[in-house]
Design a protein around this motif. Sequence first.
Motif, PDB file in Angstrom:
ATOM      1  N   LYS B 894      38.737  23.743  45.197  1.00 53.85           N
ATOM      2  CA  LYS B 894      39.896  23.480  46.049  1.00 53.85           C
ATOM      3  C   LYS B 894      41.154  23.275  45.219  1.00 53.85           C
ATOM      4  N   ASP B 895      42.267  23.480  45.857  1.00 56.56           N
ATOM      5  CA  ASP B 895      43.578  23.181  45.267  1.00 56.56           C
ATOM      6  C   ASP B 895      43.777  23.809  43.897  1.00 56.56           C
ATOM      7  N   CYS B 896      43.526  25.073  43.805  1.00 60.35           N
ATOM      8  CA  CYS B 896      43.769  25.737  42.540  1.00 60.35           C
ATOM      9  C   CYS B 896      44.848  26.778  42.792  1.00 60.35           C
ATOM     10  N   HIS B 897      45.937  26.670  42.077  1.00 61.62           N
ATOM     11  CA  HIS B 897      47.082  27.499  42.432  1.00 61.62           C
ATOM     12  C   HIS B 897      47.324  28.644  41.462  1.00 61.62           C
ATOM     13  N   LEU B 898      46.294  29.128  40.833  1.00 63.01           N
ATOM     14  CA  LEU B 898      46.462  30.261  39.930  1.00 63.01           C
ATOM     15  C   LEU B 898      46.222  31.543  40.722  1.00 63.01           C
ATOM     16  N   ASN B 899      46.862  32.630  40.293  1.00 58.61           N
ATOM     17  CA  ASN B 899      46.461  33.898  40.895  1.00 58.61           C
ATOM     18  C   ASN B 899      45.273  34.427  40.106  1.00 58.61           C
ATOM     19  N   SER B 900      44.713  35.526  40.586  1.00 61.75           N
ATOM     20  CA  SER B 900      43.448  35.944  40.001  1.00 61.75           C
ATOM     21  C   SER B 900      43.588  36.335  38.537  1.00 61.75           C
ATOM     22  N   ASP B 901      44.736  36.907  38.147  1.00 59.40           N
ATOM     23  CA  ASP B 901      44.894  37.309  36.747  1.00 59.40           C
ATOM     24  C   ASP B 901      44.970  36.099  35.831  1.00 59.40           C
ATOM     25  N   ALA B 902      45.759  35.130  36.253  1.00 55.84           N
ATOM     26  CA  ALA B 902      45.878  33.923  35.432  1.00 55.84           C
ATOM     27  C   ALA B 902      44.515  33.260  35.285  1.00 55.84           C
ATOM     28  N   ALA B 903      43.786  33.269  36.387  1.00 56.14           N
ATOM     29  CA  ALA B 903      42.453  32.663  36.338  1.00 56.14           C
ATOM     30  C   ALA B 903      41.565  33.420  35.357  1.00 56.14           C
ATOM     31  N   THR B 904      41.642  34.746  35.422  1.00 54.93           N
ATOM     32  CA  THR B 904      40.835  35.563  34.517  1.00 54.93           C
ATOM     33  C   THR B 904      41.107  35.181  33.068  1.00 54.93           C
ATOM     34  N   ASN B 905      42.394  35.090  32.729  1.00 55.27           N
ATOM     35  CA  ASN B 905      42.740  34.768  31.349  1.00 55.27           C
ATOM     36  C   ASN B 905      42.238  33.399  30.939  1.00 55.27           C
ATOM     37  N   LYS B 906      42.447  32.481  31.821  1.00 51.00           N
ATOM     38  CA  LYS B 906      42.038  31.112  31.504  1.00 51.00           C
ATOM     39  C   LYS B 906      40.529  31.031  31.277  1.00 51.00           C
ATOM     40  N   LEU B 907      39.808  31.728  32.137  1.00 44.03           N
ATOM     41  CA  LEU B 907      38.355  31.662  32.035  1.00 44.03           C
ATOM     42  C   LEU B 907      37.874  32.396  30.786  1.00 44.03           C
ATOM     43  N   GLN B 908      38.597  33.492  30.482  1.00 46.30           N
ATOM     44  CA  GLN B 908      38.202  34.284  29.319  1.00 46.30           C
ATOM     45  C   GLN B 908      38.226  33.432  28.049  1.00 46.30           C
ATOM     46  N   SER B 909      39.238  32.554  27.965  1.00 46.58           N
ATOM     47  CA  SER B 909      39.334  31.738  26.762  1.00 46.58           C
ATOM     48  C   SER B 909      38.162  30.757  26.655  1.00 46.58           C
ATOM     49  N   SER B 910      37.448  30.549  27.750  1.00 48.45           N
ATOM     50  CA  SER B 910      36.244  29.713  27.685  1.00 48.45           C
ATOM     51  C   SER B 910      34.984  30.551  27.674  1.00 48.45           C
ATOM     52  N   ASN B 911      35.126  31.818  27.305  1.00 45.52           N
ATOM     53  CA  ASN B 911      33.981  32.727  27.230  1.00 45.52           C
ATOM     54  C   ASN B 911      33.347  33.004  28.586  1.00 45.52           C
ATOM     55  N   ILE B 912      34.170  32.966  29.623  1.00 47.27           N
ATOM     56  CA  ILE B 912      33.696  33.429  30.930  1.00 47.27           C
ATOM     57  C   ILE B 912      34.385  34.771  31.150  1.00 47.27           C
ATOM     58  N   PHE B 913      33.626  35.832  31.116  1.00 44.88           N
ATOM     59  CA  PHE B 913      34.215  37.162  31.054  1.00 44.88           C
ATOM     60  C   PHE B 913      34.246  37.816  32.415  1.00 44.88           C
ATOM     61  N   THR B 914      35.390  38.383  32.766  1.00 46.99           N
ATOM     62  CA  THR B 914      35.488  39.110  34.014  1.00 46.99           C
ATOM     63  C   THR B 914      35.147  40.565  33.746  1.00 46.99           C
ATOM     64  N   ILE B 915      34.172  41.055  34.467  1.00 47.12           N
ATOM     65  CA  ILE B 915      33.698  42.416  34.223  1.00 47.12           C
ATOM     66  C   ILE B 915      34.363  43.389  35.171  1.00 47.12           C
ATOM     67  N   ALA B 916      34.533  42.965  36.388  1.00 45.40           N
ATOM     68  CA  ALA B 916      35.122  43.864  37.370  1.00 45.40           C
ATOM     69  C   ALA B 916      35.911  43.062  38.379  1.00 45.40           C
ATOM     70  N   LYS B 917      36.829  43.767  39.001  1.00 46.44           N
ATOM     71  CA  LYS B 917      37.623  43.095  40.008  1.00 46.44           C
ATOM     72  C   LYS B 917      37.734  44.025  41.201  1.00 46.44           C
ATOM     73  N   ARG B 918      37.577  43.476  42.382  1.00 53.60           N
ATOM     74  CA  ARG B 918      37.648  44.300  43.575  1.00 53.60           C
ATOM     75  C   ARG B 918      38.573  43.575  44.533  1.00 53.60           C
ATOM     76  N   THR B 919      39.372  44.307  45.278  1.00 52.59           N
ATOM     77  CA  THR B 919      40.239  43.645  46.235  1.00 52.59           C
ATOM     78  C   THR B 919      39.891  44.128  47.630  1.00 52.59           C
ATOM     79  N   VAL B 920      39.525  43.214  48.477  1.00 53.36           N
ATOM     80  CA  VAL B 920      39.189  43.554  49.857  1.00 53.36           C
ATOM     81  C   VAL B 920      40.006  42.657  50.771  1.00 53.36           C
ATOM     82  N   ASP B 921      40.756  43.258  51.652  1.00 58.05           N
ATOM     83  CA  ASP B 921      41.554  42.494  52.627  1.00 58.05           C
ATOM     84  C   ASP B 921      42.384  41.416  51.956  1.00 58.05           C
ATOM     85  N   GLY B 922      43.031  41.753  50.899  1.00 56.48           N
ATOM     86  CA  GLY B 922      43.904  40.776  50.238  1.00 56.48           C
ATOM     87  C   GLY B 922      43.128  39.687  49.530  1.00 56.48           C
ATOM     88  N   GLN B 923      41.812  39.885  49.435  1.00 61.31           N
ATOM     89  CA  GLN B 923      41.018  38.885  48.734  1.00 61.31           C
ATOM     90  C   GLN B 923      40.505  39.488  47.439  1.00 61.31           C
TER      91      GLN B 923
END
Lengths: 435, 976
Positions: B894-923
């Motif tokens: 809850k209450d996380c105000h990052l967009n998906s790209d910012a989140a990806t970067n942040k997670l990447q620095s903790s070795n959580i890797f985003t492999i793919a991204k899909r957008t469905v209905d604005g999600q």
Amino acid sequence: MIGGLFIYNHKGEVLISRVYRDDIGRNAVDAFRVNVIHARQQVRSPVTNIARTSFFHVKRSNIWLAAVTKQNVNAAMVFEFLYKMCDVMTAYFGKISEENIKNNFVLIYELLDEILDFGYPQNSETGALKTFITQQGIKSQTKEEQSQITSQVTGQIGWRREGIKYRRNELFLDVLESVNLLMSPQGQVLSAHVSGRVVMKSYLSGMPECKFGMNDKIVIDKQGKGGSTDDAGKSSGKQSIAIDDCTFHQCVRLSKFDSERSISFIPPDGEYELMRYRTTKDIILPFRVIPLVREVGRTKLEVKVVIKSNFKPSLLAQKIEVRIPTPLNTSGVQVICMKGKAKYKASENAIVWKIKRMAGMKESQISAEIELLPTNDKKKWARPPISMNFEVPFAPSGLKVRYLKVFEPKLNYSDHDVIKWVRYIGRSGIYETRC
Amino acid sequence: MTDSKYFTTTKKGEIFELKAELNSDKKEKKKEAVKKVIASMTVGKDVSALFPDVVNCMQTDNLELKKLVYLYLMNYAKSQPDMAIMAVNTFVKDCEDPNPLIRALAVRTMGCIRVDKITEYLCEPLRKCLKDEDPYVRKTAAVCVAKLHDINAQLVEDQGFLDTLKDLISDSNPMVVANAVAALSEIAESHPNSNLLDLNPQSINKLLTALNECTEWGQIFILDCLANYTPRDDRESQSICERVTPRLSHANSAVVLSAVKVLMKFMEMLPKDLDYYGTLLKKLAPPLVTLLSAEPELQYVALRNINLIVQKRPEILKHEMKVFFVKYNDPIYVKLEKLDIMIRLASQANIAQVLAELKEYATEVDVDFVRKAVRAIGRCAIKVEQSAERCVSTLLDLIQTKVNYVVQEAIVVIKDIFRKYPNKYESVIATLCENLDSLDEPEARAAMIWIVGEYAERIDNADELLESFLEGFHDESTQVQLQLLTAIVKLFLKKPTETQELVQQVLSLATQDSDNPDLRDRGYIYWRLLSTDPVAAKEVVLAEKPLISEETDLIEPTLLDELICHIGTLASVYHKPPSAFVEGSRGVQHKRLPARAGSGESTESPDVGQSVGGADAPPAVIPSQGDLLGDLLNLDLAPPATTVPAVPASMQMGAMDLLGGGLDSLMGDESETHNIHQRMESPSPQSLSEYSHPELGGDIGGSPAIGAGMGAPPAVMPASLNAAVGGGLGDLFDLGGGVGMPTGAFIPPKTLWLPAMKAKGLEISGTFARRSGVLQMDLSLTNKALSVMSDFAIQFNRNSFGLAPAGPLQVLTPLTPNQTIDVALPLSTVGPIMKMEPLTNLQVAVKNNIDVFYFSCQYPISILFVEDGKMDRQVFLATWKDIPNDNEAQFQIKDCHLNSDAATNKLQSSNIFTIAKRTVDGQDMLYQSIKLTNGIWILAELRVQAGSPNYVLSVKCRASEVSQFVYQCYELVLKN
């Protein structure tokens, strides 16, 4: 929940096996046989855990009933269910024996299918079950009858069906008490309590609303305070009894009892147990046993036991039996008693003294000489307590039924038309005097 | 009509004959044949060959025959899935039958057939039956949902059955409600994080209403479900209690016990000064006593529960001692349990009665029972001081009976009495010595030897007595050997002149002829002590002993609280948490009592309610837990094998120093530790005995010294134990709450791990970090004592991911008072592995020149995320499908105000890797992978709705226990 249910005979052969859950395999049947029924030592617990599987068992004569589970089930519920299952089976085909179970195995499977679904106990009131599990098929029922059955099985009053009719509306109340005593050789009461049951046999038409009243101290005191000047108010005090605790058949409205202490219910048809109760105060102990044991040398014991009856002289106690334990190395016994018959029973290691009838405020005596074989067993004889059995025609707790009112507004009979019978029987529970 | 004849056919061509009969035209004959088949099935014969023939009989008007065929199907469908399909049509047709009994029968049976293809066909009929007009069908369908869930959980969720089931809680028929509650409770157990039952004041109210109306079994389901609810405040708690109390008068013991459970649990929340609290306490006693008049099996269940209740709230039954008196013909299991409770309830007020009873019992026949009774007399002496004298004389009377096991048991307890009341009852020693020859059990022999050694100066022939034991020294058990060694040393210190030979004999037996390391080490220590400084030896060996506590066999408080939440169930019968005997995920969740609301009660542990995402706060923060100490004892204090060769020497020295330095202060207890802690003052016997047993410490370099170090805590523990250790100590180690989760860049601030007052002035705080692929534990050591600290070393207990120090603790200079030093300890993940609870718990031992200290902490799981955790897309897809749906866990961030790209970067620095991204209905759906140091892959799907601050995280992993921690990690990474 319950994962499976097995019934075995005394040899450990399976008579009934019903598995409800996938995690219980066929090997569970054998595990119980090997580890419990055929175990070398006496069973030390009714719950056994074998390889992460828990087995609950009860025994009825020489039949074993076992419930199996791998989960953390409600243990009290499992045992209550096993007892209930015994009740249901008894209601259908009498005594639980190997022969009866084999003769009725199809019926038992049918019952098990109905009263336990995926291990969850379902309605198991015989009254309701007998309406549709009959072993005759239920093809002939009309649509109304069918929906009547289902509404009864699932309904609020699952224990009674509608449309019962009797020409004569009649009910029988039995107050059955068992009085328990543990007394020291000096006559000091170590513990005493009465556990009582009110059993009702009702043959009443329709859906009668009943109200049961007894001389419960709390109720009487409340009425007394209310300023009423009727008989109940005056006779309060001595006449009322303090009930330590009571439990009721599921037909009784518990919330009403909790708030007003009134016992109201719609009874099942036929015989059932309305309530159980326990009292510990002001118990009338019908008999007092005075033992005297003297060891004369190493090979002889002299025993003298006096029993005194302690109730109104007009009443008669029946089936009196006094059991005086004798040491294991007893070689011979001579008995003299004033009343009744006494015998030494070597197989039971006891002198059994029987008196058919005895009136109140009387006294009787037995004396015995016990010859002992000399032994080099160092262990002293444990001197088990002298126990007693009897039956008296009153309630040792002092409980009195004040009323049982019946209302059936829809049918044209009133409380006055119902014929009511009340009977009190006091029996010995564990009635022991140490010597 | 009798059916028993079906059991007797054992002819050879039986199956063939049955086949013919099953295909007979005559209905009666068919039915007979099916009965025979069922009978054979019951006895265990394989009649699966008849499958097609039996199924052919299914289409019939005869309900009895139908039921029999169904019974057969349930048993064999699994082994013949293809054939079972033949039955589907009949099932589907029966589900439409005008007769509700037949509809219910069909749906009930279908649910019991665990064949995938059949399950598919079950969905539609089940959906209809859940909405059937007839309550009998609905109540059967409700249970069927639970059956289906057991076969295919995903299917149940996909088909929306869970929602329908939830709706049934508001059904007009009480039995439907009860079954729905039972089914939901069971499903919820396997989804610990889901909010399936969604208990809120409204639904609770519905349940309480149904409680008055449904069958006895339904009442049990509802009460058990209610017990899982946590009321918002004391007022709500009270109002629920008020509505539950009438159940205490129910004839069904299980209803009563479940009601007791609800009351015991909710009572925790009521302020103690409330009138209602007192009323409730009074109301609980009579029904508990009434349970004792039930059948023996139920009595047993009740007694096991009363044992817990008496420990939790002794005031409830304190006046009811008499009802626990043993009856002559009670079954043995009831007798033993009653005896246990009698000891717990014994007090000054009732001790005379209790003793008279116990003396009676000691003359019974059952050996176990008699032993326990004798032991109980000893417990009474220790518990109630006024009665000690009478107890001792009773025990002496019993010894006079010369019954072997009675004598042995009596001697064991008399030893305890000597410990409790020194210099008071020694006059009885002479009597004890008379029975020396009859003792053949190790415990009794050890006890007797202890007595002789302890009172050597008063026993004229002590040397002869001990010498007589020495002859068969090597045949004795370790317990006796150790005791004999200590006793002879004591004797020597008291009467040095005439026993020199004896002591030399025993020392050489212990050190040269024994291969038991415990015995040998203890022998060497005595030897060295005696040879270097006999005066010091005297101070050490004959030191004053700590007091022993009054209560024994108390269940450890956190476990007790958990068991209280399980009243009535198997857990309460076994006195073990469900996880100890239930397989899989069911019931592994720890239950706990609710916290008391307000009213100045401060005994509650502070971590209640703070725990992140519903995860249970770590039970290991309570250092009183014996197993923590027990496990650490198994540590080898020598440095790990991976260290640089130069260091071990100094480390070894450190270990030696520890031995030397700690010895003086410790040896005093040591001589007592082994024999006494085993049976006496242990507050949680199972766990404590682990370390008081000498064998366990065996492989440690200086085991006796360590043993002594461990010996000290139990002596102080009982006091702190009564003062709710669960809370009091918990807050010192407050880790469970907001453990900081580091990201690649973000390292949480250090938290206090070991407060100075617990570690003789050493304060340790720290955190964990992963810096460019290297795991580190950052520690700050502060010396708050007045003397210099040196010789630091660190060791970890086995843990879930095999964390271990990759080098020694680099504290090169001694730590002067008030100095703080920061150390980074490199960690490896190749250490020994043991699953911890919680998963990320780490138990650490730190030693310095003063002592060894133990603490536990939790590490963020993110330090275990490795750099090559990026999975190939195809592999990801396949793996995702491959992992069973049961293992999927869903969380809300809850209450996380990052967009998906910012989140990806942040997670990447903790070795959580985003492999793919899909957008469905604005999600945005982010598919991510993580790899742990031990090679476990974690797959995740993060759903980010543009404009919404709430993310949905689905985690899938073969080891589903880690999901919770991964979620916590996401929370922290995204929010920092």
